[in-house]
Design a protein around this motif. Structure first.
Motif, PDB file in Angstrom:
ATOM      1  N   LEU A   1       0.841  -1.193   0.000  1.00 56.24           N
ATOM      2  CA  LEU A   1       0.000   0.000   0.000  1.00 56.24           C
ATOM      3  C   LEU A   1       0.876   1.243   0.000  1.00 56.24           C
ATOM      4  O   LEU A   1       1.700   1.434   0.890  1.00 56.24           O
ATOM      5  CB  LEU A   1      -0.905   0.011   1.242  1.00 56.24           C
TER       6      LEU A   1
ATOM      7  N   VAL B   1      -9.239   2.058   0.161  1.00 54.05           N
ATOM      8  CA  VAL B   1      -8.377   1.044   0.760  1.00 54.05           C
ATOM      9  C   VAL B   1      -8.770   0.792   2.211  1.00 54.05           C
ATOM     10  O   VAL B   1      -8.844  -0.358   2.674  1.00 54.05           O
ATOM     11  CB  VAL B   1      -6.894   1.463   0.655  1.00 54.05           C
TER      12      VAL B   1
ATOM     13  N   VAL C   1      -5.935  -1.710  -3.340  1.00 60.07           N
ATOM     14  CA  VAL C   1      -4.531  -1.306  -3.281  1.00 60.07           C
ATOM     15  C   VAL C   1      -4.000  -0.988  -4.670  1.00 60.07           C
ATOM     16  O   VAL C   1      -3.334   0.029  -4.901  1.00 60.07           O
ATOM     17  CB  VAL C   1      -3.683  -2.413  -2.609  1.00 60.07           C
TER      18      VAL C   1
END
Length: 440
Positions: free
Chosen positions: A248, A374, A423
């Motif tokens: 990430l 996310v 992601v």
């Protein structure tokens, strides 16, 4: 940005393949494509073509040298008659010639050699304008190469992320297969103990077979995605490689005004649109220069062989003047056409500018939304993972149904994919932003 933003480790065991493959970092993939992509190479050839055209234009500033040679075969006899007194009717010695004189040519061949040199004078101004226009055309071709490189780099990133997405989905489905295999053994024991029914075992095994089939489909999809990425990089499509795991990225926020200034400074298509205006202006000046008369210096030398009647050599220097003083309005209309091209190029630049603004703002909005997604995907993943743990414990204690366990497992498998997709959507939004501001 992407520079230095990737971890170096890969998925342990390469979930979709038992054969270890060399890791291909994203930056290396992009740089390879910039060098070897066929579209980029094709655009680079246009730069060479434009440069060669400019070099050819430069030679027109020098004298034009021509050499002509011919051998004539006399097929007919030529006769020239000078009547009596045709040169001098009356003189102290009488008429000249005193009688009719006939001269005939001899059979055979006549050789002629001619050399000329013509140096343009006023035309040099037009040639200089055409050379400047050629330089602008060359620079436009260079910007087209840059734009092609930026577009190819963007496509490489997207394809690289596509490989990463499939790899993440494979990891999620492998986790599901492992769970269903364990659950199948547990249900089998319950069936043997007559605690569970046979159809429940069949249901678990059917789901397991479905996951295994889906895994094979993903492996095929992975192979195709890698072949496409190899093609973008200009490599053999069967070249083996693996991609880096994409962690990430850190949350980033870009200023809109600064991003727009960066885009207008770096976007190759915007620079090309500016050059198109400059080229149109040079084209207008070239056409306007046609009103100037053509003045050349001309030198010529002619030599005849096997000729006795007339002088066999001639040499002269001349100042040639040519001027089309009336053209029925053709130049005026052609100038108007060139002026319209300038206006059209200016309109096109405005369109490109508006498109760039839209793309930059849209990429910033997508980046913000993808970063927020996310967190939501992570929370759902954690919730369904905990829910599945609870459900499997309850099933072991015979306090919940198998259908509840399978439904939760499906939800977790979908949540794992959604998190992987979220992601990668951040990386995709970053790639779109970089393309929007003109970075490779």
């Amino acid at each position: 940005m992407f520079k230095g933003g990737f971890a170096i480790w890969v998925f342990i065991g390469a979930a979709w393949s038992s054969v270890p493959e060399p890791v291909l970092p994203l930056n290396e993939a992009v740089q390879t494509a910039i060098r070897a992509n066929l579209r980029v190479q094709g655009a680079a050839l246009e730069v060479d073509e434009a440069g060669d055209s400019v070099e050819a234009l430069k030679t027109r500033r020098y004298p034009r040298l021509e050499l002509d040679a011919a051998i004539n075969r006399n097929l007919t006899t030529q006769s020239y008659t000078f009547p009596e007194g045709s040169l001098v009717p009356d003189s102290e010695i009488g008429p000249i010639p005193p009688e009719n004189v006939e001269i005939t040519s001899e059979e055979g061949t006549t050789k002629i050699v001619s050399f000329s040199a013509r140096q343009p004078l006023t035309k040099l101004y037009t040639i200089a304008l055409e050379i400047c226009e050629g330089y602008v055309t060359t620079e436009m071709a260079v910007q087209k190469v840059r734009w092609t490189q930026q577009d190819v780099a963007y496509l490489v990133k997207l394809q690289y992320f596509e490989v990463g997405r499939i790899l993440g989905d494979l990891q999620a489905i492998d986790e599901s297969i492992l769970f269903l295999s364990s659950l199948s053994d547990l249900v089998r024991n319950y069936v043997d103990q007559q605690v569970a029914l046979e159809y429940e075992l069949l249901d678990v095994r059917a789901r397991l077979a479905q996951r295994q089939l889906e895994r094979q489909r993903m492996v095929d999809e992975m192979i195709t995605a890698k072949e496409r990425l190899n093609a973008l990089m200009g490599r053999d499509v069967e070249t083996p490689f693996n991609v880096e795991h994409l962690p990430l990225p850190h949350q980033v926020v870009y200023d809109t005004d600064e991003s727009l200034l960066l885009a207008f400074d770096q976007r190759a298509d915007f620079i090309e649109s500016q050059l198109a205006i400059e080229k149109a202006e040079y084209s207008y000046d070239v056409k306007k220069s046609e009103y100037i008369p053509d003045v050349d210096i001309h030198f010529s030398y002619i030599k005849l062989y096997n000729v006795n009647l007339i002088p066999d050599a001639e040499a002269f220097v001349a100042l040639d003047f040519r001027w089309e003083f009336f053209d029925w309005g053709r130049k005026r209309d052609e100038l108007a056409s060139r002026a319209s091209k300038i206006a059209g190029a200016e309109v096109k630049m405005g369109e490109v500018r508006n498109q760039i603004e839209i793309e930059v703002r849209d990429s910033l909005r997508k980046l913000r939304t993808s970063q927020e997604s996310v967190g939501v995907a992570r929370e759902l993943q954690a919730a369904y993972r905990e829910k599945l743990r609870v459900m499997i414990n309850r099933y072991r204690e015979q306090t919940t149904l198998l259908t509840n366990v399978l439904e939760t497992e499906t939800q977790l498998e979908r949540a794992n994919r959604d998190y992987n997709k979220a992601v990668l959507s951040v990386w995709g939004a970053l790639a779109e932003y970089e393309k929007a501001v003109g970075e490779v």
